[in-house]
Scaffold this motif. Structure first.
Motif, PDB file in Angstrom:
ATOM      1  N   UNK A  79      87.733  -2.817 125.624  1.00 25.95           N
ATOM      2  CA  UNK A  79      87.293  -3.539 126.832  1.00 25.95           C
ATOM      3  C   UNK A  79      86.569  -2.620 127.809  1.00 25.95           C
ATOM      4  N   UNK A  80      85.687  -3.223 128.570  1.00 27.13           N
ATOM      5  CA  UNK A  80      84.928  -2.532 129.630  1.00 27.13           C
ATOM      6  C   UNK A  80      85.846  -2.333 130.826  1.00 27.13           C
ATOM      7  N   UNK A  81      85.826  -1.128 131.395  1.00 21.90           N
ATOM      8  CA  UNK A  81      86.743  -0.818 132.503  1.00 21.90           C
ATOM      9  C   UNK A  81      85.974  -0.402 133.755  1.00 21.90           C
ATOM     10  N   UNK A  82      86.692  -0.345 134.867  1.00 20.39           N
ATOM     11  CA  UNK A  82      86.054  -0.013 136.142  1.00 20.39           C
ATOM     12  C   UNK A  82      85.389   1.361 136.090  1.00 20.39           C
ATOM     13  N   UNK A  83      85.980   2.298 135.358  1.00 10.70           N
ATOM     14  CA  UNK A  83      85.360   3.643 135.263  1.00 10.70           C
ATOM     15  C   UNK A  83      83.981   3.537 134.599  1.00 10.70           C
ATOM     16  N   UNK A  84      83.872   2.627 133.612  1.00 14.69           N
ATOM     17  CA  UNK A  84      82.567   2.413 132.967  1.00 14.69           C
ATOM     18  C   UNK A  84      81.563   1.855 133.980  1.00 14.69           C
ATOM     19  N   UNK A  85      82.060   0.972 134.849  1.00 22.52           N
ATOM     20  CA  UNK A  85      81.172   0.358 135.843  1.00 22.52           C
ATOM     21  C   UNK A  85      80.679   1.374 136.862  1.00 22.52           C
ATOM     22  N   UNK A  86      81.544   2.302 137.226  1.00 21.69           N
ATOM     23  CA  UNK A  86      81.134   3.353 138.173  1.00 21.69           C
ATOM     24  C   UNK A  86      80.021   4.179 137.524  1.00 21.69           C
ATOM     25  N   UNK A  87      80.248   4.536 136.260  1.00 20.19           N
ATOM     26  CA  UNK A  87      79.259   5.338 135.524  1.00 20.19           C
ATOM     27  C   UNK A  87      77.927   4.581 135.396  1.00 20.19           C
ATOM     28  N   UNK A  88      78.035   3.299 135.031  1.00 18.04           N
ATOM     29  CA  UNK A  88      76.832   2.467 134.886  1.00 18.04           C
ATOM     30  C   UNK A  88      76.104   2.341 136.225  1.00 18.04           C
TER      31      UNK A  88
END
Ligand SMILES: Cc1cc2nc3c(=O)[nH]c(=O)nc-3n(C[C@H](O)[C@H](O)[C@H](O)COP(=O)(O)O)c2cc1C
Length: 356
Positions: free
Chosen positions: A242-251
């Motif tokens: 699953x996609x996580x908030x840390x991925x969203x920060x990076x994106x």
């Protein structure tokens, strides 16, 4: 910054927003052949009369196959651009700004109108087999097969063409819909992206379609036009993929480096979200984290319903914009009411002066 409140203007590139209240995109399932009509004029226009700084249109397809239902709006031909011009002009006459939300539904395409149950329409029944990052079947309603690299390039071009048409139509800004389980999200989340070519596997490859699209759109829209991206900050799934908030920060950091000005932090879209997880401001922490870790302007969305609540999000610097959907269906004049409640003096259309 400390004194910002819901009625503080915000400058984003060449766009000046008169306050922090944004109408969140809401599909109306009311268009024919992708053309906006009187419904959209009155629906979006009345929210402009109501004092919103920015109105973001419903998800608007960049190509016929990008549609979710046959009654979505589109912006892939000149007739659609002309129809949009009328709406844009009226919104501007009311002193509000308007952005178009561009979108491709990917695996969520070919569904019936909500009145008919939003059921999958197969090719035999006049629909099509939707395409996505991978041949996913989330539940009984979503079917898809994998896009080829050439087809991915075509979709990217559709976004770029739609962005140019949005400029022609007079929109003040563009938001890419990269959340809610639609095409971009189907690529960046490895929950559904199972590709093993240049668009799958690593984080960089999975976000590739979105980042390339952003780069190309930035090249064709005016330098002073802001670009928004709505993401699903998390998948709301416990799955390892699953996609996580840390991925969203990076994106978000990468999108910012490539010319994106605003991230609207929504969430979910692959699975039904249990009602117990929805409570006032439930998604605000996503906007707050993305804002504090990347410095990008953020919009908070989800269960924002009262003037005090919206004001608190801005005054406490958790987000820069209060993006509101359903409360605007209940009350198109939410901003005028909020100003009265918060004792802020804002212009009221002379026709409505006696009510505020
Ligand atoms: C009728 C309706 C249609 C929606 N259509 C869209 C859409 O086209 N694009 C989008 O990004 N979100 C869409 N959403 C989600 C909203 O923009 C918003 O994120 C969500 O409703 C949570 O905000 P709220 O609690 O203020 O309603 C829709 C929501 C509703 C209620």
């Amino acid at each position: 910054m400390a004194n910002n409140n819901l009625f503080t203007p915000l400058q984003i590139r060449g766009l000046e927003l008169k306050n922090r209240i944004v109408v969140s995109p809401m599909q109306q399932y009311s268009a024919t052949d992708g053309l906006v009509n009187n419904w959209h004029l009155v629906h979006l226009g009345s929210r402009a009369v109501g004092g919103a700084a920015l109105i973001i249109t419903e998800a608007t397809a960049v190509s016929p196959r990008g549609m979710n239902t046959p009654n979505d709006t589109g912006i892939w031909n000149d007739e659609q651009v002309n129809a949009w011009k009328n709406v844009v002009q009226f919104v501007h006459e009311q002193g509000a700004k308007i952005a178009v939300q561009l979108w491709h539904s990917g695996a969520k395409g070919s569904h019936s109108h909500p009145r008919d149950g939003m059921k999958y329409i197969s090719a035999e029944n006049g629909g099509w087999l939707p395409k996505s990052a991978s041949p996913i079947k989330l539940d009984d309603t979503y079917h898809s097969e994998a896009l080829s690299v050439e087809e991915i390039a075509d979709i990217r071009s559709s976004f770029v063409n739609a962005a140019m048409r949005a400029v022609t139509a007079g929109f003040d800004s563009i938001e890419l819909h990269a959340g809610h389980g639609y095409l971009f999200h189907q690529f960046y989340s490895s929950y559904v992206n199972r590709r093993d070519d240049e668009y799958g596997g690593s984080f960089e490859r999975r976000i590739g379609l979105l980042v390339e699209t952003v780069k190309q759109i930035r090249q064709v829209i005016p330098e002073d036009m802001p670009l928004f991206v709505r993401i699903s900050a998390v998948d709301y799934l416990e799955d390892d993929d699953a996609w996580r908030i840390e991925d969203s920060v990076k994106l978000s950091r990468i999108l910012k480096e490539n010319g994106v000005d605003v991230i609207t932090a929504s969430a979910g879209g692959f699975v039904f979200l249990d009602k117990s997880r929805v409570y006032p401001s439930y998604q605000v922490p996503f906007a707050e984290k993305i804002k504090s870790e990347t410095g990008i302007i953020t919009g908070a969305v989800g269960a924002i319903t009262s003037p005090e609540q919206a004001n608190e999000i801005i005054t406490s610097n958790k987000a820069d914009l209060a993006v509101i959907a359903r409360e605007f269906l209940r009350d198109p004049y939410f901003p005028l009411r909020a100003a009265a409640k918060l004792e802020k003096d804002i212009p009221v259309p002379f026709q409505y002066k006696r009510a505020f």
